[in-house]
Design an enzyme around this catalytic site. Structure first.
Site, mmCIF file in Angstrom:
data_model
loop_
_atom_site.group_PDB
_atom_site.id
_atom_site.type_symbol
_atom_site.label_atom_id
_atom_site.label_comp_id
_atom_site.label_asym_id
_atom_site.label_seq_id
_atom_site.Cartn_x
_atom_site.Cartn_y
_atom_site.Cartn_z
ATOM 1 N N THR A 146 0.870 -1.193 0.000
ATOM 2 C CA THR A 146 0.000 0.000 0.000
ATOM 3 C C THR A 146 0.904 1.240 0.000
ATOM 4 O O THR A 146 1.314 1.706 -1.042
ATOM 5 C CB THR A 146 -0.986 -0.008 1.188
ATOM 6 O OG1 THR A 146 -0.262 -0.248 2.409
ATOM 7 C CG2 THR A 146 -2.049 -1.081 1.010
ATOM 8 N N THR A 183 0.986 -3.632 12.431
ATOM 9 C CA THR A 183 0.048 -3.448 11.331
ATOM 10 C C THR A 183 0.713 -3.852 10.052
ATOM 11 O O THR A 183 1.552 -3.147 9.532
ATOM 12 C CB THR A 183 -0.391 -1.994 11.235
ATOM 13 O OG1 THR A 183 -1.038 -1.679 12.428
ATOM 14 C CG2 THR A 183 -1.314 -1.780 10.079
#
Length: 395
Positions: A146, A183
């Site tokens: 991402t 994360t």
């Protein structure tokens, strides 16, 4: 042959159109059959639909045939339709492979709250299936990104009793990073024979020391997932005893580098710093102290400014809630003591520490002088660029 070839697996990474910039956004790992698989998932109470589904399926049976990943959309906080979409993704892959949908692990990463563009996604899965081969692991690793600035892929080998086993892994993540879990998405595969009864404990031990031992900003995501699959295609009986221990060491080294790659790619970060706390009475004590130091904004900004502000580190340790005697603490940067026996070690030591802090990677060591427990957390600096990146993330 691709350097990321692993017997018993095929891979794909394609652009389906979820990302409008043309970057790869669907990744696929497919095994020849259902094989032992283990997963460690986010501890956030707000959990994305694919995490709920994948975690439940592995709890029922520690086996999987394939992993399907989309990036650009997290499928989190999307209600009943999001859950249905995750099931549809698994079912669509399973139909191609002529297997049960429970054997498909589903992962998504990206912006929270938006519904998945299912027509685009399903067409993309079809395309990925058509491009499967043994040479495309790096494309898979690229497809899961991402905000990452580089593709994170690692490879290792170990020879046991004349057989060479390969381990390959990929990870993604650059922000919203903190145990438990960091994360991130992490995927590791091997052609070594690991039994279904051993794989879960092996993977949890590994993640505790790697993917759960990094922090960038203290936030955990809704989608964190780390999966490990073992095809056994290299042959031999399932590894046990010393053989399994040797394999675990190699797995740990590879996964450690994958997790550190995430911190190296931290949003706005310029430093990778190990916070190594030793001399604790319990693992919980050293873990708590290390986390507190690694998360301190004052420590992180001092790291960015290359300022040997040892007082911030000692103060962070002191507020961790762990009992300690300040006069017994020893604080070092690499092998240079900066604080010990309750006192600063002087200007010359500080100058030498400043030279260390000019490097991109180094270790801050704190000895509590109480026991024999130790733990390391990898952290980064905090810069103005981190604010800029995250202020503009959705715009």
């Amino acid at each position: 042959m691709s350097p990321y070839h692993v017997d018993g697996f095929m891979f794909a990474g394609i652009n389906s159109g979820i990302k409008k910039n043309g970057q790869l956004d669907i990744g696929l790992i497919v095994a020849e059959k259902s094989i032992p698989c283990a997963g460690v998932f986010t501890t956030n109470q707000v959990v994305a639909a694919p995490v709920i589904q994948s975690k439940k399926r592995l709890a029922e049976r520690a086996m999987a045939r394939a992993i399907i990943v989309n990036s650009g959309n997290a499928n989190a906080c999307t209600g009943e339709s999001g859950a249905a979409d995750a099931q549809t993704m698994a079912g669509h892959v399973a139909k191609h492979l002529n297997c049960e949908s429970r054997d498909i692990q589903v992962c998504s990463t990206g912006v929270i709250g938006a519904p998945l563009p299912m027509n685009t996604l399903l067409d993309g899965i079809d395309k990925a299936m058509d491009t499967l081969d043994q040479a495309s692991f790096f494309d898979f690793a690229e497809a899961i990104r991402t905000t990452d600035t580089f593709t994170k892929a690692r490879r290792a080998e170990i020879t046991i009793d004349g057989r060479t086993y390969c381990i390959v892994g990929a990870s993604k993540g650059a922000g919203m990073i903190h145990p438990d879990m960091a994360t991130m998405l992490g995927f590791v595969i091997t052609d070594a024979p690991i039994s279904e009864s051993d794989i879960d404990a092996l993977w949890r031990r590994t993640c505790q020391k790697t993917f759960n031992a990094i922090t960038i900003d203290g936030d955990t995501s809704t989608n964190d997932t780390a999966l490990f699959m073992a095809s056994g295609a290299a042959g031999g009986a399932p590894l046990v005893g010393d053989h399994l221990a040797r394999f675990e060491d190699t797995l740990l080294n590879l996964t450690s580098e994958l997790s550190k790659d995430i911190v190296r790619d931290a949003e706005g970060g310029t430093k990778l710093v190990e916070i190594a706390v030793s001399g604790g009475l319990s693992f919980n004590d050293v873990q708590t102290v290390a986390n507190t130091i690694a998360l301190s904004p004052l420590v992180k900004t001092a790291i960015h400014g290359e300022d040997p502000n040892w007082g911030r580190i000692i103060a962070a340790a002191g507020r961790s809630g762990v009992k300690m005697d300040p006069d017994q603490l020893t604080l070092s940067f690499d092998d240079i003591e900066l604080f010990s026996a309750g006192e600063w070690r002087g200007l010359e030591a500080e100058k030498r520490v400043h030279s260390i802090m000019l490097r991109n990677e180094y270790t801050i060591r704190l000895d509590l002088a109480q026991g024999d427990q130790s733990h390391s957390i990898y952290t980064c600096d905090l810069s103005a660029d981190y604010i800029r990146i995250n202020a503009d993330y959705r715009s």
